[in-house]
Design a protein around this motif. Structure first.
Motif, PDB file in Angstrom:
ATOM      1  N   LEU B  33       0.926  -1.254  -0.118  1.00  0.00           N
ATOM      2  CA  LEU B  33      -0.085   0.057  -0.007  1.00  0.00           C
ATOM      3  C   LEU B  33       0.996   1.273   0.065  1.00  0.00           C
ATOM      4  CD1 LEU B  33      -2.791  -0.871   2.641  1.00  0.00           C
ATOM      5  CD2 LEU B  33      -3.173  -0.604   0.058  1.00  0.00           C
ATOM      6  N   ARG B  34       0.685   2.359  -0.752  1.00  0.00           N
ATOM      7  CA  ARG B  34       1.335   3.433  -0.573  1.00  0.00           C
ATOM      8  C   ARG B  34       0.151   4.402  -1.200  1.00  0.00           C
ATOM      9  NH1 ARG B  34       5.717   5.158  -4.320  1.00  0.00           N
ATOM     10  NH2 ARG B  34       4.867   7.091  -3.336  1.00  0.00           N
ATOM     11  N   GLY B  35       0.799   6.015  -0.802  1.00  0.00           N
ATOM     12  CA  GLY B  35      -0.247   7.005  -1.204  1.00  0.00           C
ATOM     13  C   GLY B  35       0.415   7.433  -2.416  1.00  0.00           C
ATOM     14  N   SER B  36      -0.184   8.512  -3.215  1.00  0.00           N
ATOM     15  CA  SER B  36       0.149   9.055  -4.430  1.00  0.00           C
ATOM     16  C   SER B  36       0.758  10.487  -4.513  1.00  0.00           C
ATOM     17  CB  SER B  36      -0.609   9.046  -5.454  1.00  0.00           C
ATOM     18  OG  SER B  36      -1.983   9.414  -5.228  1.00  0.00           O
ATOM     19  N   GLY B  37       0.645  11.066  -2.965  1.00  0.00           N
ATOM     20  CA  GLY B  37       1.069  12.645  -3.080  1.00  0.00           C
ATOM     21  C   GLY B  37       2.343  12.774  -3.462  1.00  0.00           C
ATOM     22  N   ASP B  38       3.453  11.910  -3.561  1.00  0.00           N
ATOM     23  CA  ASP B  38       4.766  12.284  -3.961  1.00  0.00           C
ATOM     24  C   ASP B  38       5.053  11.607  -5.407  1.00  0.00           C
ATOM     25  OD1 ASP B  38       4.726   9.513  -2.995  1.00  0.00           O
ATOM     26  OD2 ASP B  38       6.945   9.266  -2.133  1.00  0.00           O
ATOM     27  N   LEU B  39       4.015  11.220  -5.824  1.00  0.00           N
ATOM     28  CA  LEU B  39       4.274  10.723  -7.314  1.00  0.00           C
ATOM     29  C   LEU B  39       4.195  11.789  -8.271  1.00  0.00           C
ATOM     30  CD1 LEU B  39       2.240   7.368  -7.401  1.00  0.00           C
ATOM     31  CD2 LEU B  39       4.707   7.626  -6.743  1.00  0.00           C
ATOM     32  N   GLY B  40       4.656  11.672  -9.435  1.00  0.00           N
ATOM     33  CA  GLY B  40       4.566  12.361 -10.664  1.00  0.00           C
ATOM     34  C   GLY B  40       4.837  11.776 -11.817  1.00  0.00           C
ATOM     35  N   LEU B  41       4.951  12.415 -13.157  1.00  0.00           N
ATOM     36  CA  LEU B  41       5.041  11.687 -14.484  1.00  0.00           C
ATOM     37  C   LEU B  41       5.783  12.489 -15.152  1.00  0.00           C
ATOM     38  CD1 LEU B  41       3.012  13.020 -17.129  1.00  0.00           C
ATOM     39  CD2 LEU B  41       1.399  11.565 -15.367  1.00  0.00           C
ATOM     40  N   VAL B  42       6.618  12.131 -16.062  1.00  0.00           N
ATOM     41  CA  VAL B  42       7.454  12.780 -17.063  1.00  0.00           C
ATOM     42  C   VAL B  42       6.871  12.426 -18.541  1.00  0.00           C
ATOM     43  CG1 VAL B  42       9.723  13.242 -18.070  1.00  0.00           C
ATOM     44  CG2 VAL B  42       9.401  13.003 -15.517  1.00  0.00           C
ATOM     45  N   ILE B  43       6.462  13.495 -19.484  1.00  0.00           N
ATOM     46  CA  ILE B  43       6.124  13.011 -20.523  1.00  0.00           C
ATOM     47  C   ILE B  43       7.288  12.560 -21.453  1.00  0.00           C
ATOM     48  CG2 ILE B  43       5.142  13.772 -22.807  1.00  0.00           C
ATOM     49  CD1 ILE B  43       3.102  13.696 -20.431  1.00  0.00           C
ATOM     50  N   GLU B  44       7.486  11.524 -22.133  1.00  0.00           N
ATOM     51  CA  GLU B  44       8.591  11.179 -23.150  1.00  0.00           C
ATOM     52  C   GLU B  44       7.819  11.194 -24.403  1.00  0.00           C
ATOM     53  OE1 GLU B  44      11.126   7.984 -20.666  1.00  0.00           O
ATOM     54  OE2 GLU B  44       9.196   7.075 -21.108  1.00  0.00           O
ATOM     55  N   ARG B  45       8.312  12.704 -24.992  1.00  0.00           N
ATOM     56  CA  ARG B  45       7.319  12.992 -26.062  1.00  0.00           C
ATOM     57  C   ARG B  45       7.598  12.065 -27.519  1.00  0.00           C
ATOM     58  NH1 ARG B  45       9.732  17.690 -29.059  1.00  0.00           N
ATOM     59  NH2 ARG B  45       7.886  18.675 -29.075  1.00  0.00           N
ATOM     60  N   ALA B  46       8.910  11.790 -27.306  1.00  0.00           N
ATOM     61  CA  ALA B  46       9.158  10.857 -28.958  1.00  0.00           C
ATOM     62  C   ALA B  46       8.691   9.403 -28.824  1.00  0.00           C
ATOM     63  CB  ALA B  46      10.575  11.444 -29.130  1.00  0.00           C
ATOM     64  N   SER B  47       8.584   9.001 -27.840  1.00  0.00           N
ATOM     65  CA  SER B  47       8.263   7.620 -27.622  1.00  0.00           C
ATOM     66  C   SER B  47       6.763   7.394 -27.312  1.00  0.00           C
ATOM     67  CB  SER B  47       8.948   6.985 -26.774  1.00  0.00           C
ATOM     68  OG  SER B  47       9.368   7.369 -25.464  1.00  0.00           O
ATOM     69  N   GLY B  48       5.961   8.463 -27.172  1.00  0.00           N
ATOM     70  CA  GLY B  48       4.471   8.004 -26.813  1.00  0.00           C
ATOM     71  C   GLY B  48       4.341   7.526 -25.495  1.00  0.00           C
ATOM     72  N   SER B  49       5.278   7.827 -24.477  1.00  0.00           N
ATOM     73  CA  SER B  49       5.160   7.131 -23.186  1.00  0.00           C
ATOM     74  C   SER B  49       5.227   8.112 -22.103  1.00  0.00           C
ATOM     75  CB  SER B  49       6.220   6.023 -23.074  1.00  0.00           C
ATOM     76  OG  SER B  49       7.500   6.659 -23.290  1.00  0.00           O
ATOM     77  N   ILE B  50       5.092   7.761 -20.799  1.00  0.00           N
ATOM     78  CA  ILE B  50       5.164   8.431 -19.530  1.00  0.00           C
ATOM     79  C   ILE B  50       6.064   7.764 -18.586  1.00  0.00           C
ATOM     80  CG2 ILE B  50       3.336   9.837 -19.878  1.00  0.00           C
ATOM     81  CD1 ILE B  50       2.261   8.135 -17.413  1.00  0.00           C
ATOM     82  N   LEU B  51       7.124   8.323 -18.133  1.00  0.00           N
ATOM     83  CA  LEU B  51       7.691   7.857 -17.042  1.00  0.00           C
ATOM     84  C   LEU B  51       7.222   8.178 -15.639  1.00  0.00           C
ATOM     85  CD1 LEU B  51      10.415   6.172 -16.887  1.00  0.00           C
ATOM     86  CD2 LEU B  51      11.620   8.499 -16.290  1.00  0.00           C
ATOM     87  N   LEU B  52       6.868   7.137 -14.899  1.00  0.00           N
ATOM     88  CA  LEU B  52       6.280   7.361 -13.456  1.00  0.00           C
ATOM     89  C   LEU B  52       7.274   7.714 -12.474  1.00  0.00           C
ATOM     90  CD1 LEU B  52       3.547   4.821 -13.188  1.00  0.00           C
ATOM     91  CD2 LEU B  52       3.389   7.293 -13.831  1.00  0.00           C
ATOM     92  N   ILE B  53       7.148   8.712 -11.684  1.00  0.00           N
ATOM     93  CA  ILE B  53       8.619   8.818 -10.832  1.00  0.00           C
ATOM     94  C   ILE B  53       8.023   9.084  -9.203  1.00  0.00           C
ATOM     95  CG2 ILE B  53       9.860  10.312 -12.526  1.00  0.00           C
ATOM     96  CD1 ILE B  53       8.801  13.062 -11.423  1.00  0.00           C
ATOM     97  N   GLU B  54       8.757   9.240  -8.369  1.00  0.00           N
ATOM     98  CA  GLU B  54       8.416   9.387  -6.812  1.00  0.00           C
ATOM     99  C   GLU B  54       9.282  10.166  -6.381  1.00  0.00           C
ATOM    100  OE1 GLU B  54      10.104   8.479  -4.066  1.00  0.00           O
ATOM    101  OE2 GLU B  54      11.692   7.392  -5.250  1.00  0.00           O
TER     102      GLU B  54
END
Lengths: 115, 401
Positions: B33-54
């Motif tokens: 279990l975890r919360g999401s308040g310290d999460l974020g995402l980075v758009i990877e524009r050329a590859s159509g993906s996102i990187l999830l970060i904490e």
């Protein structure tokens, strides 16, 4: 309230380059080196792409797909790249791109398939 | 529906492994279990993906792929900070489960899109479209279409490109019509039909807009003239007013190789820091009088200027070809206190919720850097594929984000 206009110098440079292009025979067009081609391709996809879309399908700027460029001459497109379009968000790139390079970019756009 | 999983049980994190491209969750341990308040995402524009970060350990925890053309992509978050909604350039609207690292819903709602917003109650997602020009409203749970509002103007069937879409209190959205020179406010009436309030003649070519952190003012930047348009929604009869008219003092602007972005622009204490279009300057504006009180000479034409959440500093990045540098501006002295050169094409900057870290993306270096905002030094770096926008889940609780 003055409307937003591009510097006269940029336009003058573009017109000068166009003039040279008309005066010089086609064979005088210098080749664009492979390394520079890679840079221009990158510029087209990412920096032109910030307005025209990374896949050239348009955005704040017009689509630049081959079908969208039909009926527009190479000379006109080169002029637009180098001199921009007054009264719009299209800036002049003459300070950064040569006439030969703009002509190469037009060929790349006409081939399509970017990125 | 393809749901690519990129997350990561606690065991995987503890072992230091990063199952970024795991094709199946079958072998993964049950996530802690975890919360999401310290999460974020980075758009990877050329590859159509996102990187999830904490941002607590400053790591990447997963990747979600298959999101289409993400050039100029942006994100908003559900009010519980679990889901991210990604707006792609190709009209794609993708709903991501941040906790499971999975794509849970995706539609392509237009041909060409610029960004979106989420209503204050979290129920509606609004998307601003270039082609066909207008705004569409969607149910945030199902992504079902709730309303289609064409940006028609001029009476001849013309439709304007929509820019600067932002949420207003009261389940409403404000946005600008680039081609029409208008600002519209839209929402859903009691019977579910759209209600639109139009403000005409706000200025030439509004290119972006933002809502102040109190939800009171909508401000649109103008490309076609020196000035901005502002509407005060606390007034009984709101109207659009020009501010900072003629800030260019009649001088020729420089060519603009990248439009500034106003969303997330810098409100710092009693001041706003705004871009001077076609100039290497920030305009400093008094938030009460809406008059200019200073300027900051900068390295290039500002694209983003974001205030640290406490308002003490503003970080600025710049347009091509001067986009390899970011500058830190002191909001009391209006002076640049540090110039940093992360590398070519710094695309975006985002603070952690309390502002102790700043994350920035360096597109051409395929890198995301994290800076300590007291020492200003880099404290971490993460690989990412042509990263552009960085969006923290804590945006969910901010008006206008």
């Amino acid at each position: 309230m003055p409307s937003r206009r591009w510097p006269e110098a940029g336009l003058a440079a573009a017109l000068l380059l166009l003039g040279l292009a008309i005066l010089l025979p086609a064979s005088a067009a210098g080749p664009v080196s492979p390394a520079r081609q890679a840079e221009l391709r990158h510029l087209l996809i990412h920096d032109c792409g910030s307005c025209h879309g990374m896949t050239m399908r348009g955005g704040l700027g017009s689509p630049l797909l081959p079908s969208a460029l039909e009926g527009r001459s190479d000379a006109l497109l080169v002029e637009v790249i180098l001199g921009g379009i007054r009264g719009t968000a299209m800036p002049p790139w003459a300070g950064e791109i040569t006439e030969d390079e703009a002509r190469w970019m037009v060929r790349l756009l006409r081939q399509g398939g970017l990125p | 529906m393809i749901a690519r999983r990129g997350l990561l049980g606690a065991a995987a994190l503890a072992a230091g492994t990063l199952p970024l491209r795991a094709g199946t969750a079958a072998a993964a341990p049950a996530p802690a279990l975890r919360g999401s308040g310290d999460l974020g995402l980075v758009i990877e524009r050329a590859s159509g993906s996102i990187l999830l970060i904490e941002t607590s350990g400053r790591t990447a925890i997963g990747r979600v792929e298959g999101l289409g053309d993400l050039s100029h992509a942006a994100a908003v978050f559900s009010r519980d900070m679990r889901y991210a909604y990604i707006f792609g350039r190709d009209g794609g609207l993708s709903k991501i489960d941040m906790l499971r690292g999975a794509l849970v819903a995706r539609i392509v709602q237009a041909g060409n899109s610029i960004g979106g917003a989420i209503s204050d109650d979290g129920a509606l997602i609004a998307v601003g479209n270039y082609q066909p020009g207008g705004v569409k409203l969607f149910d945030s749970a199902s992504l079902a279409l709730k309303a289609d509002i064409p940006a028609s103007f001029g009476g001849a069937g013309a439709r304007s490109k929509v820019v600067g879409l932002a949420d207003l209190p009261g389940r409403r959205f404000a946005y600008s019509l680039f081609d029409a020179g208008e600002i519209w406010v839209a929402g859903l009436g009691a019977n579910g039909t759209p209600e639109v309030q139009r403000f005409a003649d706000v200025g030439r070519q509004p290119y972006d807009g933002f809502v102040t952190p109190d939800g009171r003012h909508y401000v649109a930047g103008l490309f076609g003239e020196d000035g901005l348009a502002r509407i005060d929604f606390w007034q009984a009869e709101p109207r659009s007013q020009r501010i900072l008219e003629g800030y260019g003092r009649g001088e020729e602007p420089l060519p603009v190789y990248k439009m500034p972005h106003l969303r997330g622009w810098a409100a710092a204490g009693e001041k706003l820091f705004l871009p001077a279009i076609g100039r290497h300057e920030l305009l400093v504006v008094d938030r009460r009088s809406w008059t200019e009180i200073g300027r900051v000479a900068t390295h290039g034409q500002p694209v983003f200027a974001v205030a640290r959440p406490d308002g003490r500093h503003v970080w600025v990045n710049f347009a091509h070809p001067r986009n390899d540098v970011v500058q830190v501006v002191d909001t009391l002295s209006h002076e640049v206190v540090r110039s940093i050169t992360p590398g070519r094409a710094v695309m975006h900057m985002e603070f952690t919720p309390r502002g102790e870290q700043l994350w920035l993306s360096v597109r051409d270096a395929n890198r995301v850097d994290v800076h300590d905002t007291r020492s200003l030094e880099r404290i971490a770096t993460l690989p990412a594929q042509a990263p552009s926008g960085i969006f923290m889940a804590a945006r969910a609780v901010r008006i206008g984000f």
